[in-house]
Motif scaffolding. Structure first.
Motif, PDB file in Angstrom:
ATOM      1  N   ASP A 410     -15.385   1.269  -8.077  1.00 46.32           N
ATOM      2  CA  ASP A 410     -14.362   2.295  -8.260  1.00 46.32           C
ATOM      3  C   ASP A 410     -13.885   2.737  -6.884  1.00 46.32           C
ATOM      4  N   ARG A 411     -12.673   2.340  -6.512  1.00 48.73           N
ATOM      5  CA  ARG A 411     -12.175   2.645  -5.175  1.00 48.73           C
ATOM      6  C   ARG A 411     -11.968   4.134  -4.954  1.00 48.73           C
ATOM      7  N   GLU A 412     -11.619   4.868  -6.029  1.00 46.82           N
ATOM      8  CA  GLU A 412     -11.419   6.310  -5.873  1.00 46.82           C
ATOM      9  C   GLU A 412     -12.730   7.030  -5.531  1.00 46.82           C
ATOM     10  N   SER A 415     -14.415   3.656  -1.360  1.00 51.45           N
ATOM     11  CA  SER A 415     -13.396   2.683  -0.970  1.00 51.45           C
ATOM     12  C   SER A 415     -13.936   1.594  -0.058  1.00 51.45           C
ATOM     13  N   ASP A 443      -7.208  -1.500  -4.187  1.00 50.35           N
ATOM     14  CA  ASP A 443      -6.738  -0.471  -5.100  1.00 50.35           C
ATOM     15  C   ASP A 443      -5.693  -1.034  -6.054  1.00 50.35           C
ATOM     16  N   ASN A 447      -1.466   6.072  -8.897  1.00 50.47           N
ATOM     17  CA  ASN A 447      -1.181   7.447  -8.492  1.00 50.47           C
ATOM     18  C   ASN A 447       0.216   7.519  -7.872  1.00 50.47           C
ATOM     19  N   PRO A 478      -2.791   8.987  -2.892  1.00 52.03           N
ATOM     20  CA  PRO A 478      -4.204   8.640  -2.668  1.00 52.03           C
ATOM     21  C   PRO A 478      -4.486   7.152  -2.790  1.00 52.03           C
ATOM     22  N   ASP A 479      -3.506   6.363  -3.234  1.00 51.43           N
ATOM     23  CA  ASP A 479      -3.730   4.925  -3.320  1.00 51.43           C
ATOM     24  C   ASP A 479      -3.807   4.333  -1.924  1.00 51.43           C
TER      25      ASP A 479
END
Length: 804
Positions: A410-412, A415, A443, A447, A478-479
């Motif tokens: 999960d990159r969020e 990262s 990603d 967003n 945020p991407d």
């Protein structure tokens, strides 16, 4: 020359014969080729020999994996599949005296992971000549030596092997010695001087010889040494070593000065004839840098760095010689013992980064290779990862490991991953190495850009320079990378009927809004701009925000004089009764300023006057009043220069001239034109010259015109300038209104002159004010028409004469 060409041809044929391909049962392949091939030379087509698809070598990232830190002697042509020479290959440098010189490497391919063991057998060529350990060999032989006595000569060393090494020796012809060539237990040739004729010291004290060592290569190479024989008294016993072969094990990394072993030889002769000295016979150049020999006691010591990985065994010969040249030799074999002095090495062979965050569990993301150049247990390695990472190592081929995922990414949340790999060998004590791998998570565009503020407000001063910055809008996403790259643009809209792009522009990268042109507060006070922020993902996501731009007023407009009228070349004259008392209103300066706020607040000042103490002007109203009663001594002609200033920073101003006549009737004034400007006088002079010329030509005509004018003057009021005396009404632009209703014109005035018909005297009608309130924008002043019948009578009372 013919011999050289023949030798080159022989080498080319031998190269063709050496390219031998041998396939093993496990699919590996080996090649044999001569040393010293040119860089780029083709060793063989490895793709064809292994049955690989040449067109997929690049896609599968085919590459050569060299064990340890060896040089990259070979390379692979991904287009043709050929195995080529990458740099100079010297068999003697790589393998030394070893009979078999083999380079082993792995050919690695991905998708799927595939490993092939490739062996390169380096064949020796005759590129080294024999070399003696000393430039001069000395013997001291007694004259009592008998015929047939043998004296061993230091063995020549040739770095080549097999037939290219030393093949024989040749001695320069002389009357005392001949040469005997023999082979030792290792098959190496050595030479001995054989005394053929007795020496006689009285006849010849010294004998000088030249010995040549020749190898068996094609063409052969040779090396020479000088032999000096000194004739002495009798010495009939040579030294004898305690062992013919000395063997010893020496741990690598032994400190300098360590005694490896001691060789010992004895001579049964007595006195000086029995004293033995030692020296190296045959020894390689590398061994000479690492070991030293004590000439007196035969101790061999360490003088250089010993590394098992560079050479595992050293062989040499030691000669024992007495004072008079009799000698013998012994072989010394030093076996290097491996110690665990090399930590494992971790090589990252492949890494797929960044990896998408929606990657399936168990997917391979990298390939790791672990090597330890030590041997046996010292070279066995185990690998592990640190905890709390969604990855693991799976053993693959030989010393290769696959790095695979163990869960969803999960990159969020995370990262980037720093994955630490630890490799530990099984030596005693064990050595370990750690390597950290940086892995990024790719990603997906989920967003949209978000502005830092919901609504932006910008305040810009009017008269700004085109290109100046208005404000900056900022949106964040945020991407990652292109998904988080924000581009700004203006949404189409209109401002006062014109496209917004004609007013402002925006930098697509920074979000800085620039003015395209200069703004004028008097045209518009504010406008709205819609800004769009879009990311660079696929598909792109966007959001927009409103920017309210407010124009601030600047003091860029000077006051405008409405009365007295600034237009035309004529000037207006106000008549002041002689009986005017102090404080009487005699005239008014009317001015406006199109700016707003304090920039439009006007003040009036008299800057120059014929009589400075006679008149004053209201600072804010512009009303010109008398400061004192009019006296007989006051000049009839009164000129006032009035300055009108606004309240801006810096202040702007304008001036006007007001002409006043102190008189009760016009007949008292002989000539009004004297009150004109100086420039009018100059123009009048020019006109008078023209008039004089005209009079001389049209004299009779002018007499008639003058009579007619005189007749008209009796019937009409006397004119101020061109035959008509008229104090003009106040001038106001049609539909004039101050911005925001805050006008600077607080009162309006109308001026009329009533004159008696048929008389040279006329009375002036005083000023009457209209309502003090500011006029609406759609209303103007209208002048009430008056007939000449209203002018009858000498005394005219002032009355209102204007209406709205």
């Amino acid at each position: 020359m013919a011999f050289k060409r023949f030798s080159v041809l022989i080498r080319m044929l031998s190269f063709c014969l050496f390219i031998l391909i041998v396939h093993n049962t496990n699919g590996d392949v080996s090649y044999s080729f001569p040393e010293e091939m040119k860089r780029g030379s083709v060793i063989g087509n490895i793709a064809k020999d292994l049955g690989l698809d040449v067109n997929r070598l690049a896609a599968r990232k085919a590459r050569i994996d060299t064990e340890g830190n060896r040089k990259r002697y070979r390379d692979i042509n991904l287009n043709a599949g050929d195995l080529t020479v990458a740099e100079r290959i010297d068999r003697e440098e790589i393998c030394g005296d070893e009979l078999s010189c083999v380079l082993i490497f792995d050919l690695m391919l991905e998708q799927p992971l595939e490993l092939h063991r490739v062996s390169l057998q380096i064949e020796d060529i005759n590129d080294n000549a024999p070399v003696f350990s000393k430039d001069l060999i000395t013997f001291e032989i007694g004259e009592s030596a008998v015929r047939g006595a043998r004296y061993r000569v230091n063995e020549a060393h040739d770095a080549d092997i097999a037939k290219n090494t030393v093949h024989g020796y040749v001695l320069e012809k002389n009357e005392h010695f001949s040469l005997a060539v023999s082979s030792n237990v290792y098959g190496r040739k050595y030479a001995e001087l054989v005394l053929d004729k007795e020496l006689d010291r009285e006849q010849k004290k010294e004998v000088n010889l030249i010995l040549t060592a020749v190898d068996g290569g094609t063409p052969p190479r040779s090396g020479t040494v000088a032999i000096h024989v000194t004739v002495l008294d009798a010495n009939d016993n040579a030294p004898v070593f305690s062992q013919s072969v000395y063997k010893v094990n020496l741990p690598e990394n032994s400190p300098l000065g360590t005694v490896v072993l001691t060789v010992s030889a004895t001579d049964v002769d007595e006195g000086p004839n029995g004293k033995v000295t030692y020296e190296f016979g045959r020894i390689s150049a590398k061994a000479r840098k690492i070991f030293s020999l004590n000439l007196q006691n035969g101790q061999i010591s360490v003088t250089g760095h010993i590394d098992f990985e560079e050479a595992s065994v050293y062989e040499m010969t030691v000669e024992g010689k007495d004072e008079f040249g009799l000698n013998s030799e012994a072989n010394v074999v030093i076996q290097i013992v491996d110690v665990n002095d090399n930590a494992p090495e971790i090589f990252l062979k492949s890494l797929h980064t960044p990896v998408p965050e929606n990657l399936d569990s168990g997917t391979e993301v990298g390939i790791i290779n672990v090597q330890d150049i030590d041997t046996e247990n010292n070279g066995r390695v185990k690998c592990s990862l640190q905890q709390n990472v969604p990855f693991k190592l799976i053993p693959s081929l030989k010393s290769y490991y696959s790095l695979v995922t163990t869960g969803e990414l999960d990159r969020e949340l995370v990262s980037d991953y720093n994955i630490t790999i630890t490799a530990t060998d099984e030596g005693s004590p064990p050595l370990s190495t750690s390597k950290t791998i940086h892995l990024s998570v790719a990603d997906v565009n989920d967003n949209p850009p978000m502005f830092e503020e919901q609504v932006y407000s910008a305040h810009v001063k009017e008269n700004n320079k085109p290109g100046s910055s208005v404000c900056t809008v900022t949106a964040t996403d945020p991407d990652w990378r292109q998904n988080g790259t924000v581009l700004y643009s203006l949404l189409p809209s209109d401002v006062s009927g014109a496209p917004v792009s004609s007013f402002v522009s925006i930098n697509g990268d920074t979000g800085v809004i620039h003015a395209v042109r200069s703004f004028d507060y008097e045209q518009f006070k504010s406008f709205k701009v819609l800004v769009l922020a879009r990311d660079n993902g696929s598909p792109p996501l966007s959001s927009n925000v409103t920017v309210n731009v407010f124009i601030s007023d600047e003091n860029d407009n000077s006051p405008q004089i409405l009365y007295p009228s600034p237009e035309g070349n004529s000037f207006m004259t106000e008549m002041v009764p002689k009986a005017a008392q102090s404080g009487s209103l005699v005239s008014k300066v009317i001015a406006v300023d199109t700016d707003s706020g304090q920039n439009a607040w006007l003040s009036y000042h008299i800057v120059k006057a014929t009589d400075p103490g006679l008149f004053t002007i209201g600072e804010h109203s512009g009303d010109i009043r008398t400061q004192r009663d009019i006296s007989e001594s006051d000049s009839t002609k009164q000129n006032l220069i009035v300055s009108v200033k606004d309240n801006g920073q810096p202040s702007l101003s304008v001036t006007c001239a007001v002409y006043l006549l102190i008189s009760d009737n016009l007949a008292e004034i002989p000539e009004l034109k004297d009150m004109s400007y100086d420039e009018s006088s100059s123009k009048l002079t020019f006109y008078l010259i023209i008039a004089l010329v005209s009079v001389s030509t049209f004299f009779l005509t002018f007499i008639i015109i003058i009579l007619a004018v005189r007749f008209c003057h009796r019937r009409k009021p006397r004119l101020l300038f061109d035959g008509a005396v008229a104090i003009p009404s106040a001038y106001l632009p049609p539909n004039y209104a101050e911005v925001e209703g805050a006008g600077t014109l607080h009162s309006t005035y109308n001026y009329d002159a009533y004159l008696t018909t048929g008389s040279r005297t006329s009375d002036f009608k005083f000023i009457t004010s209209y309502n003090e309130a500011t006029l609406p924008a759609d209303l103007t002043l209208k002048k009430v028409q008056s007939s000449f019948n209203d002018l009858e009578g000498l005394d005219v009372q002032p009355e209102d004469s204007s209406e709205v």
